[in-house]
Motif scaffolding. Structure first.
Motif, mmCIF file in Angstrom:
data_model
loop_
_atom_site.group_PDB
_atom_site.id
_atom_site.type_symbol
_atom_site.label_atom_id
_atom_site.label_comp_id
_atom_site.label_asym_id
_atom_site.label_seq_id
_atom_site.Cartn_x
_atom_site.Cartn_y
_atom_site.Cartn_z
ATOM 1 N N ASP B 4 -33.329 11.858 -12.118
ATOM 2 C CA ASP B 4 -32.316 12.901 -12.107
ATOM 3 C C ASP B 4 -32.842 14.088 -12.900
ATOM 4 N N CYS B 5 -32.135 15.192 -12.782
ATOM 5 C CA CYS B 5 -32.590 16.442 -13.397
ATOM 6 C C CYS B 5 -31.581 16.937 -14.417
ATOM 7 N N LYS B 12 -36.526 22.887 -16.382
ATOM 8 C CA LYS B 12 -35.867 21.781 -15.696
ATOM 9 C C LYS B 12 -36.534 20.501 -16.192
ATOM 10 N N LEU B 14 -37.207 16.617 -15.419
ATOM 11 C CA LEU B 14 -37.157 15.557 -14.402
ATOM 12 C C LEU B 14 -37.277 14.225 -15.134
ATOM 13 N N CYS B 31 -38.994 16.108 -5.075
ATOM 14 C CA CYS B 31 -38.150 16.654 -6.133
ATOM 15 C C CYS B 31 -38.953 17.581 -7.052
ATOM 16 N N ILE B 35 -38.478 21.715 -7.536
ATOM 17 C CA ILE B 35 -38.209 22.385 -8.819
ATOM 18 C C ILE B 35 -39.179 23.558 -9.007
ATOM 19 N N VAL B 42 -41.339 22.824 -15.641
ATOM 20 C CA VAL B 42 -40.738 21.489 -15.622
ATOM 21 C C VAL B 42 -41.290 20.609 -16.744
#
Lengths: 146, 107
Positions: B4-5, B12, B14, B31, B35, B42
């Protein structure tokens, strides 16, 4: 001299089987008293070998079969992975220097780094491929019966 | 395996949970690239990751290459145990920025 059999099991070539293969290999590592670090590495090496069978021997086809035999002698645990696909080039498991930032070769590099020996042992007459991976037993386990 | 993020500062995050292997690495790839395609740097949180194989590492490398091209960053947080061993065996611990936890990233 006969080796002692530790596991004799078959799975389909579906990637979802990898978790169960890892679980079985981890069980054997515990049985043989490998420490956590070595156990993780052995599980990784066998997982990488199975992944290569699924991807390259069976070309991601899920109805193939992976047959794992595990034995031990006085000094080593021996993993033999059989597939029943076309013969692959024996060169594909040669140890090479790779650039980890470029695609390909990571799995083979990991197998070679972690195990004491990785080689194909099938003959031309054999159906499919047999990959043999050997790892020295932990010192305290060598020469002991289970 | 699940993921989930969440957000941390302008990153962001992960979060990977469980085991990443050939059976699910494509989902992680989708995913991660999504992003980055949206222009976000990330942090990949390994704190609940128990296993990752070379197919998972290859996706992180692809993510890092994509991030570099877009002048974004990809950082790995909280790698321990088997996932850290894989990073070390592949020498990718020298390639990725590793931090002990997501909150170690201050800006």
């Amino acid at each position: 001299m006969n080796n002692e059999s530790l596991l004799d099991k078959r799975w389909s070539s579906c990637p979802h089987e990898l978790a169960d293969i890892r679980k079985n290999v981890m069980g054997i590592c515990a049985q043989l008293s490998f420490n956590d670090k070595d156990s993780n590495e052995i599980v990784l090496a066998i997982d990488e070998a199975c992944t290569n069978i699924i991807r390259y021997a069976y070309n991601d086809c899920r109805d193939g079969e992976i047959y794992l035999q595990v034995t031990k002698d006085k000094k080593q645990v021996i993993f033999r992975l059989h597939d029943f696909a076309k013969h692959v080039s024996k060169d594909c498991i040669e140890q090479k220097e790779i650039d980890p930032l470029k695609p390909g070769g990571l799995g083979v590099m990991l197998m070679q780094k972690v195990m004491n020996s990785v080689k194909f042992v099938h003959t031309r007459k054999c159906k499919g491929n047999i990959l043999e991976l050997k790892k020295d037993l932990p010192k305290e386990n060598s020469n002991n019966e289970l | 395996m699940s993921f989930d993020c969440s957000d941390h500062l302008h990153y962001k995050v992960l979060h990977l949970t469980g085991e990443v292997d050939l059976s699910n690495s494509t989902k992680v790839r989708r995913c991660l690239l999504d992003i980055l395609d949206r222009g976000n740097s990330v942090i990949v949180d390994f704190s609940k990751l128990t296993y990752i194989d070379s197919s998972g590492m290859a996706i992180l490398v692809e993510g890092l290459n994509t991030a570099n091209k877009k002048e974004l960053s990809l950082t790995i947080a909280a790698a321990v145990g088997a996932p850290l061993q894989v990073l070390e065996l592949t020498r990718l611990n020298q390639v990725f920025t590793l931090v002990d936890s997501v909150t170690d990233i201050k800006e």
